[in-house]
Design a protein around this motif. Structure first.
Motif, short mmCIF file in Angstrom:
data_model
loop_
_atom_site.label_atom_id
_atom_site.label_comp_id
_atom_site.label_asym_id
_atom_site.label_seq_id
_atom_site.Cartn_x
_atom_site.Cartn_y
_atom_site.Cartn_z
N ARG A 249 -25.69 3.08 82.90
CA ARG A 249 -26.02 1.65 82.74
C ARG A 249 -25.90 1.22 81.27
O ARG A 249 -26.90 0.83 80.64
N PRO A 250 -24.71 1.27 80.69
CA PRO A 250 -24.55 0.94 79.27
C PRO A 250 -25.01 -0.49 78.99
O PRO A 250 -24.53 -1.44 79.64
N PRO A 251 -25.93 -0.68 78.04
CA PRO A 251 -26.46 -2.03 77.78
C PRO A 251 -25.50 -2.94 77.03
O PRO A 251 -25.68 -4.16 77.05
N THR A 252 -24.51 -2.37 76.35
CA THR A 252 -23.53 -3.18 75.63
C THR A 252 -22.14 -2.59 75.85
O THR A 252 -21.99 -1.38 76.12
N TRP A 255 -21.13 0.61 73.87
CA TRP A 255 -21.85 1.85 74.11
C TRP A 255 -20.85 2.99 74.31
O TRP A 255 -19.84 2.81 74.98
N ARG A 286 -42.10 3.81 74.73
CA ARG A 286 -41.01 3.89 75.71
C ARG A 286 -40.94 5.22 76.44
O ARG A 286 -40.40 5.30 77.55
N ASP A 291 -34.47 5.98 75.52
CA ASP A 291 -34.89 4.68 76.03
C ASP A 291 -35.15 3.69 74.90
O ASP A 291 -34.97 2.48 75.06
N ARG A 294 -31.77 2.30 73.91
CA ARG A 294 -31.30 1.37 74.94
C ARG A 294 -32.03 0.04 74.83
O ARG A 294 -31.41 -1.03 74.90
N ALA A 295 -33.35 0.09 74.67
CA ALA A 295 -34.15 -1.14 74.60
C ALA A 295 -33.78 -1.98 73.38
O ALA A 295 -33.78 -3.22 73.43
N GLY A 297 -30.83 -1.90 71.91
CA GLY A 297 -29.40 -2.15 71.86
C GLY A 297 -28.71 -1.41 70.73
O GLY A 297 -27.69 -1.86 70.21
#
Length: 388
Positions: A249-252, A255, A286, A291, A294-295, A297
């Protein structure tokens, strides 16, 4: 780390010499007498080289001293190759391979935690081996299927046990599938420590198009404008990457596809971007450093080429794959050679396209043994016809 007793000596025999004896005995038991005859004197001289510098197995096992020591040994071999009447570059590389094979056995025998001879920092000091065949190692179809199958099963088990905690196993499967089927070089999708160019810092999701089945990578073209190339992602590679994207689940889009799991590197990255003292509190909130990144970015560092080789080493051992005498694991570039050879036997142009060679002559140079074998069969058939 090896214990003090293991690093020292008992009855005049050092731990290094015990490792060498065990390694050679193992080879002898498996019917590799010729290998033992060639390697024994080289390994004996390596032990003497260590003893002259008052170095032990514990030094080889040390995270910092081990690679430094093997880098010094590689320099020693290079000096021998450069000396008048010295050894050839090919011989120097062969000597290093014997030592590396012995240390790899030490890892499997659990007297070493890592093989320091496998680091880029050590190997780059070896003399260039002009006589080295371009197809020195390649993955056979059986090896490829065994390795990919083992990695796929491992990923499947991890997803079943914990879908959100399965990233390392799913990443490893995707990496193996991409190397095995896409014909990419390791440095095109992983981070190279000594090359700070944008295309050598790990493949990013922004450069992957799963619908089109392509990934944009920085290739080796001598023409500046042609270095960014679109590599093909055949079905098994696409499927593995699709699973990886769902789990990761890449946030950007920037990534890394193959992100590092090395905790110190992740902490260092967080400390580069977050205010001083904020990382510890964020981790406490977290739960883990990944995490936090990820949070916030903050893209983590990509897996390095050394890390990729470590993954392949573990998976090769786990899959129980039969290897040639001079190999201790399936190397990344062997995947490219293997899939290239298999396609070349079917369609020369298809192999050229997958490997992204600008000229077919480059592809033919890599697989000229196939052309030679085919010509031999054709000549035999013609001679037989003429003799009728």
């Amino acid at each position: 780390m090896a214990s003090t007793d293991a690093a020292g000596s008992t009855g005049g025999e050092t731990a290094v010499r015990r490792l060498i004896d065990d390694f050679l005995a193992s080879k002898e038991e498996r019917g590799s007498g010729a290998y033992v005859a060639s390697a024994s004197s080289v390994l004996d001289r390596f032990a003497e080289w260590l003893e002259a510098r008052d170095r032990t197995l514990a030094d080889l096992d040390d995270e910092r001293r081990g690679p430094q020591l093997m880098r010094r040994y590689a320099k020693h071999l290079r000096r021998r190759a450069n000396a008048p009447d010295g050894i050839s570059p090919t011989t120097a590389n062969t000597y290093y391979a014997y030592v590396s094979g012995c240390l790899a056995y030490g890892v499997r025998d659990m007297v070493l935690s890592v093989n320091p001879a496998r680091t880029e920092a050590a190997r780059e000091e070896l003399p260039a081996d002009e006589g080295k065949r371009s197809d020195q190692q390649f993955w056979t179809r059986d090896q490829r299927e065994s390795l990919v199958g083992h990695a796929r099963a491992r990923a499947g088990d991890a997803i079943e046990a914990d879908p959100f905690g399965a990233y390392p196993e799913v990443r490893d499967h995707a990496l193996v599938a991409v190397l095995a089927f896409a014909g990419v070089r390791g440095a095109e999708v992983l981070r190279h420590r000594k090359d700070d160019r944008r295309g050598r810092q790990g493949l990013r999701w922004s450069r992957v198009d799963l619908d089109a089945g392509t990934a944009e990578v920085l290739g080796k073209s001598k023409t500046e404008g042609k270095r960014w190339q679109h590599a093909s992602l055949p079905g098994p590679a696409r499927d593995a990457l699709e699973t990886l994207r769902r789990v990761q689940r890449p946030p950007t889009p920037e990534w890394p596809v193959f992100e590092s799991s090395h905790a110190p590197s992740l902490w260092a990255r967080a400390r580069e971007e977050l205010p001083e003292g904020a990382v510890e509190g964020a981790v406490a909130e977290r739960g883990n450093i990944r995490d936090v990144l990820r949070a916030e970015g903050i893209a983590p560092p990509a897996l390095t080429t050394d890390g990729g080789r470590s993954v392949l080493r573990r998976l090769t051992d786990g899959a129980g794959i039969d290897l040639p005498e001079d190999a201790d694991y399936l190397q990344p570039h062997g995947a490219r050679r293997g899939i290239g050879e298999e396609l070349y036997r079917v369609d020369r142009g298809l192999a050229q396209d997958l490997l992204r060679h600008e000229e077919l002559t480059t592809t033919r140079d890599h697989y000229q043994h196939i052309d030679a074998a085919e010509r031999t069969r054709e000549i035999d058939a013609e001679l037989e016809r003429l003799g009728e």
